[in-house]
Motif scaffolding. Structure first.
Motif, PDB file in Angstrom:
ATOM      1  N   CYS A  54      22.606-105.526  12.180  1.00 33.16           N
ATOM      2  CA  CYS A  54      22.680-106.150  13.505  1.00 33.16           C
ATOM      3  C   CYS A  54      23.492-107.446  13.450  1.00 33.16           C
ATOM      4  O   CYS A  54      23.587-108.103  12.405  1.00 33.16           O
ATOM      5  N   GLU A  56      22.737-110.320  14.748  1.00 34.35           N
ATOM      6  CA  GLU A  56      21.908-111.501  14.482  1.00 34.35           C
ATOM      7  C   GLU A  56      21.696-111.685  12.978  1.00 34.35           C
ATOM      8  O   GLU A  56      21.794-112.793  12.454  1.00 34.35           O
ATOM      9  N   CYS A  93      16.531-107.141  18.589  1.00 33.94           N
ATOM     10  CA  CYS A  93      15.563-106.097  18.249  1.00 33.94           C
ATOM     11  C   CYS A  93      14.402-106.710  17.461  1.00 33.94           C
ATOM     12  O   CYS A  93      14.443-107.878  17.066  1.00 33.94           O
ATOM     13  N   CYS A  96      15.342-108.205  14.047  1.00 38.05           N
ATOM     14  CA  CYS A  96      16.081-109.469  14.165  1.00 38.05           C
ATOM     15  C   CYS A  96      15.169-110.600  14.590  1.00 38.05           C
ATOM     16  O   CYS A  96      15.342-111.742  14.166  1.00 38.05           O
TER      17      CYS A  96
END
Ligand code: ZN
Length: 141
Positions: A54, A56, A93, A96
């Motif tokens: 991801c 992040e 998510c 994260c």
């Protein structure tokens, strides 16, 4: 501290470098330090889908090298479909959120999280404490 627009623009620039050939859902993230430095990351997908990273977590890894997770004060995340228009803000998510919480725990502060759509116009500003109440943590010695 930079203004919100500067941090969001940094996230948008990171999003432009996303590697998302499978989902076509591009995400960028910009993490700001206590002294205004910015580390960026983008999502990076893989043909073996579960190996994708991801934005992040990509940005937090860059932040750790650039200035240390303990110095993170806030971050902006932007995302949406490759060819979409204005949409809903993308939210971190669950994984994260836990990664952002790691920086919050190290820094001793609640980290501000600015969530935006791919245009950077639709925004929700919150904190990691609000996004992940009762977060997992290991017992302290
Ligand atoms: Zn995530």
């Amino acid at each position: 501290m930079t203004d919100d627009d500067a941090l969001i623009n940094a996230a948008l620039a990171a999003r432009a470098q996303a590697h998302a050939p499978y989902s076509h859902f591009l995400v960028g993230c910009a993490v700001e330090s206590t002294d205004g430095a910015i580390a960026r990351g983008a999502n990076m997908e893989n043909a073996c889908y579960r190996l994708g990273v991801c934005a992040e977590q990509s940005a937090l890894a860059a932040a750790q090298i650039a200035f240390g997770l303990e110095n993170v004060v806030r971050l902006a995340v932007v995302g949406g479909p490759r060819h979409g228009g204005v949409g809903d803000p993308v939210m971190p998510c669950g994984g994260c959120r836990q990664a952002i919480m790691e920086a919050a725990t190290l820094s001793g502060r609640d980290i501000a999280v600015i969530c935006c759509d791919q245009s950077g116009q639709q925004q929700v500003t919150t904190t990691i404490g609000a996004l992940l109440p009762s977060a997992f943590d290991l017992p302290k010695d």
